[in-house]
Motif scaffolding. Sequence first.
Motif, PDB file in Angstrom:
ATOM      1  N   THR A  92       4.755   7.720 -13.430  1.00  0.00           N
ATOM      2  CA  THR A  92       4.961   6.299 -14.057  1.00  0.00           C
ATOM      3  C   THR A  92       5.585   5.379 -13.178  1.00  0.00           C
ATOM      4  OG1 THR A  92       4.558   7.418 -16.070  1.00  0.00           O
ATOM      5  CG2 THR A  92       5.342   5.229 -16.116  1.00  0.00           C
ATOM      6  N   ASP A  93       6.691   5.920 -12.906  1.00  0.00           N
ATOM      7  CA  ASP A  93       7.566   5.099 -11.854  1.00  0.00           C
ATOM      8  C   ASP A  93       6.845   4.714 -10.460  1.00  0.00           C
ATOM      9  OD1 ASP A  93       9.537   5.325 -13.736  1.00  0.00           O
ATOM     10  OD2 ASP A  93      10.607   6.858 -12.659  1.00  0.00           O
ATOM     11  N   MET A  94       6.073   5.717 -10.005  1.00  0.00           N
ATOM     12  CA  MET A  94       5.334   5.549  -8.561  1.00  0.00           C
ATOM     13  C   MET A  94       4.084   4.475  -8.957  1.00  0.00           C
ATOM     14  SD  MET A  94       5.139   9.251  -7.126  1.00  0.00           S
ATOM     15  CE  MET A  94       6.617  10.110  -6.832  1.00  0.00           C
ATOM     16  N   ARG A  95       3.657   4.755 -10.318  1.00  0.00           N
ATOM     17  CA  ARG A  95       2.460   3.854 -10.248  1.00  0.00           C
ATOM     18  C   ARG A  95       3.112   2.328 -10.766  1.00  0.00           C
ATOM     19  NH1 ARG A  95       0.317   6.650 -14.212  1.00  0.00           N
ATOM     20  NH2 ARG A  95      -1.226   7.693 -12.527  1.00  0.00           N
ATOM     21  N   ARG A  96       4.224   2.277 -11.316  1.00  0.00           N
ATOM     22  CA  ARG A  96       4.632   0.915 -11.771  1.00  0.00           C
ATOM     23  C   ARG A  96       5.098   0.282 -10.248  1.00  0.00           C
ATOM     24  NH1 ARG A  96      10.268   2.064 -13.013  1.00  0.00           N
ATOM     25  NH2 ARG A  96      10.411   2.219 -10.753  1.00  0.00           N
ATOM     26  N   ASP A  97       5.633   1.085  -9.227  1.00  0.00           N
ATOM     27  CA  ASP A  97       6.063   0.569  -8.047  1.00  0.00           C
ATOM     28  C   ASP A  97       4.727  -0.068  -7.098  1.00  0.00           C
ATOM     29  OD1 ASP A  97       8.795   0.819  -8.616  1.00  0.00           O
ATOM     30  OD2 ASP A  97       9.041   2.647  -7.451  1.00  0.00           O
ATOM     31  N   LEU A  98       3.874   0.948  -7.185  1.00  0.00           N
ATOM     32  CA  LEU A  98       2.338   0.675  -6.513  1.00  0.00           C
ATOM     33  C   LEU A  98       1.942  -0.717  -7.013  1.00  0.00           C
ATOM     34  CD1 LEU A  98       0.664   1.305  -4.232  1.00  0.00           C
ATOM     35  CD2 LEU A  98      -0.641   3.036  -5.746  1.00  0.00           C
ATOM     36  N   PHE A  99       1.754  -0.730  -8.352  1.00  0.00           N
ATOM     37  CA  PHE A  99       0.973  -1.827  -9.041  1.00  0.00           C
ATOM     38  C   PHE A  99       2.002  -3.052  -8.713  1.00  0.00           C
ATOM     39  CE2 PHE A  99       0.253  -4.606 -12.579  1.00  0.00           C
ATOM     40  CZ  PHE A  99      -1.026  -5.044 -12.415  1.00  0.00           C
ATOM     41  N   THR A 100       3.281  -3.096  -8.826  1.00  0.00           N
ATOM     42  CA  THR A 100       4.060  -4.199  -8.517  1.00  0.00           C
ATOM     43  C   THR A 100       4.084  -4.754  -7.324  1.00  0.00           C
ATOM     44  OG1 THR A 100       5.788  -3.452 -10.311  1.00  0.00           O
ATOM     45  CG2 THR A 100       6.492  -5.103  -8.342  1.00  0.00           C
ATOM     46  N   HIS A 101       3.888  -3.801  -6.246  1.00  0.00           N
ATOM     47  CA  HIS A 101       3.691  -4.046  -4.791  1.00  0.00           C
ATOM     48  C   HIS A 101       2.098  -4.834  -4.599  1.00  0.00           C
ATOM     49  CE1 HIS A 101       4.988  -3.968  -0.573  1.00  0.00           C
ATOM     50  NE2 HIS A 101       3.722  -3.655  -0.296  1.00  0.00           N
ATOM     51  N   LEU A 102       1.358  -4.063  -5.301  1.00  0.00           N
ATOM     52  CA  LEU A 102      -0.040  -4.934  -4.986  1.00  0.00           C
ATOM     53  C   LEU A 102      -0.212  -6.149  -5.534  1.00  0.00           C
ATOM     54  CD1 LEU A 102      -2.156  -1.476  -6.188  1.00  0.00           C
ATOM     55  CD2 LEU A 102      -2.234  -2.713  -3.964  1.00  0.00           C
ATOM     56  N   GLN A 103       0.810  -6.309  -6.413  1.00  0.00           N
ATOM     57  CA  GLN A 103       0.588  -7.800  -7.119  1.00  0.00           C
ATOM     58  C   GLN A 103       1.389  -8.824  -5.879  1.00  0.00           C
ATOM     59  OE1 GLN A 103      -0.322  -8.970 -10.545  1.00  0.00           O
ATOM     60  NE2 GLN A 103      -1.240  -7.165 -10.290  1.00  0.00           N
ATOM     61  N   LYS A 104       2.105  -8.300  -5.080  1.00  0.00           N
ATOM     62  CA  LYS A 104       2.683  -9.227  -4.017  1.00  0.00           C
ATOM     63  C   LYS A 104       1.947  -9.553  -2.754  1.00  0.00           C
ATOM     64  CE  LYS A 104       7.386  -7.603  -5.167  1.00  0.00           C
ATOM     65  NZ  LYS A 104       8.525  -6.528  -4.609  1.00  0.00           N
ATOM     66  N   LEU A 105       0.911  -8.529  -2.577  1.00  0.00           N
ATOM     67  CA  LEU A 105      -0.010  -8.787  -1.558  1.00  0.00           C
ATOM     68  C   LEU A 105      -0.857  -9.912  -1.594  1.00  0.00           C
ATOM     69  CD1 LEU A 105      -0.693  -5.135  -0.917  1.00  0.00           C
ATOM     70  CD2 LEU A 105       1.110  -6.478   0.345  1.00  0.00           C
ATOM     71  N   SER A 106      -1.153 -10.718  -0.489  1.00  0.00           N
ATOM     72  CA  SER A 106      -1.977 -12.086  -0.477  1.00  0.00           C
ATOM     73  C   SER A 106      -3.468 -11.547  -0.491  1.00  0.00           C
ATOM     74  CB  SER A 106      -1.799 -12.598   0.824  1.00  0.00           C
ATOM     75  OG  SER A 106      -1.796 -11.858   2.118  1.00  0.00           O
ATOM     76  N   PHE A 107      -4.057 -12.637  -0.545  1.00  0.00           N
ATOM     77  CA  PHE A 107      -5.541 -12.492  -0.662  1.00  0.00           C
ATOM     78  C   PHE A 107      -6.018 -11.833   0.518  1.00  0.00           C
ATOM     79  CE2 PHE A 107      -6.768 -16.546  -3.695  1.00  0.00           C
ATOM     80  CZ  PHE A 107      -5.948 -15.829  -4.657  1.00  0.00           C
ATOM     81  N   SER A 108      -5.693 -11.811   1.737  1.00  0.00           N
ATOM     82  CA  SER A 108      -6.229 -11.378   2.937  1.00  0.00           C
ATOM     83  C   SER A 108      -6.140  -9.945   2.950  1.00  0.00           C
ATOM     84  CB  SER A 108      -5.246 -12.009   4.008  1.00  0.00           C
ATOM     85  OG  SER A 108      -3.855 -11.521   4.012  1.00  0.00           O
TER      86      SER A 108
END
Length: 580
Positions: A92-108
């Motif tokens: 769950t923690d890893m999925r949270r970290d991955l999802f949070t990081h994906l939210q930060k990545l740009s359109f490119s």
Amino acid sequence: MNILKRFISYYKPYRLLFYTDMLCAIIVSAIDLSFPMILSYLINRVFIQGREAILNTIMVVGIALLAMYIIKYFCQYFIVSYGHIMGAKMETDMRRDLFTHLQKLSFSYYDKRNTGELMSRLVADLFDISELAHHGPENLFISILKIVGSFVILMTLNVQMTLALSIVTLVIIVFSLYKNKVMQPIFSDNRVKIAKVNSSVQDSLAGIRVVQSFANEGIEKKKFAHSNEAFLESKTGAYKVMGGFHAWNSFFEGLLYIVVVVTGGIHIANGTLRPSDLAVYILYINIFINPIDVLINFTEQFQKGYAGFKRFVEVLETHPDIKDEPGAKPLTQIKGDIEYQSVSFGYDEEESHVLDQVSLKIKAGETIALVGPSGGGKTTLCSLLPRFYEVTSGTITIDGQDIRKVTLASLRNAIGVVQQDVYLFDGSIKQNIAYGKAGATDEEIIEAAKKANIHEFISSLEEGYDTYVGERGVRLSGGQKQRLSIARVFLKNPPILILDEATSALDNESERYIQKSLEELAQNRTTIVIAHRLSTIRNADEIIVITDEGIKERGNHQELLEIEGIYAHYYRMQFEGLEG
């Protein structure tokens, strides 16, 4: 080592669970190791005594064994249940970290990747990692304890037999390490192939209406079959290697028994070993071999988890190319003066610039319309303002402040965007409108819907604002979805508006209503309109014609008609039926 450190860091919040799990593992191993010793004691010390002594001792031993196995029951329960819970929490923690990081990545970043592949990393990869997180340390710890413990006891029973045994064990270890190296790229390939299967499924199901409208189900089946067969091929290769791995290890384990039986028989013949000691020795051989089996089976789990975690780390180590600069300050008290100063931009370094040295000033409160052929860079120009993409060179300012020097959150909160491709989230109409403003009241949502000319339609629905819109708003028409997206912007009420073909999906009657609402919303706000339907921009303060060669014409509607240029040509094509 970097991957290992990252993996271990996820244990830190659950140290108590982890240490308790390891303590239970020690207790279980100790109980398993003690049984043959107790049996040896009974055979060699107790069963040779009289009936009464045997009965008195066996009752005490029976009660002691019962107590041991009751303790083992609770330890085993903790290992299986709370050990898995620990793994699930880490997942769950890893999925949270991955999802949070994906939210930060740009359109490119998303321009180059498929949603199905990213979903595979969020679900399938992390499940394998969770299993490794739980079983990995536990299996290793229990196995090492049992192997070392049983080896020491075997040495006390017979040194020569145990040394012969250790030679075969060394062969098993060397063979396992070699095969482990061979399997690593195979399981990494498995993860890539299953991601492609997920990507194919997501792509096909998301576009199911297009697929069926062109009767192209057969094409989609072939595409899916290709990725599915590639995954099968990868799995087949993996299982062949695993088959050889397990078969050879099974053969080596058989050699262990052969060594014990042959050397044990020789010792019995020479009178240096009692048959009862050989029986106890074989019991310890079972304890010795069992953890070896566990480690062999664990190899597959380790490779899956390691391959998954490696892919997980790859995403986390992708640095967002658009983020707050150190010392970035919030954008406050916005008037809405916008300036593009010699702005250039290209989606890839290798490709030529979509925009080249574009300079543009927009005064606060003005409505500016961008028109021109597709591919000229109109949408790109607007996407640079909220920093969906970063300029290659040049500067964009709002009220004289470089947008790279202000926080992303404040910048994007100041800009409302109605895009041509409307996206509605899976949920109710109310939830989708409320997306424009966190914590909006029902009254505010209804008011926004009224301004977007959608309130009457929503009220006519059986469930009103609680009506489920379906995935991507599939239960609504194009015009209804567009008006819901416009309602979001009314609710957000930003000082700067970007309308990217905001009325493109509306019928003529709805367009008139919406156009009036948009003009009202644009009062005292800076508005940038991208339009192909020129009827919607006649009242713009300035119309800018952009082609792939840059800005070609500027002026209001009447001025551009008078110069008989590109704008006048497009206008006549739309309203006088002329051919281009």
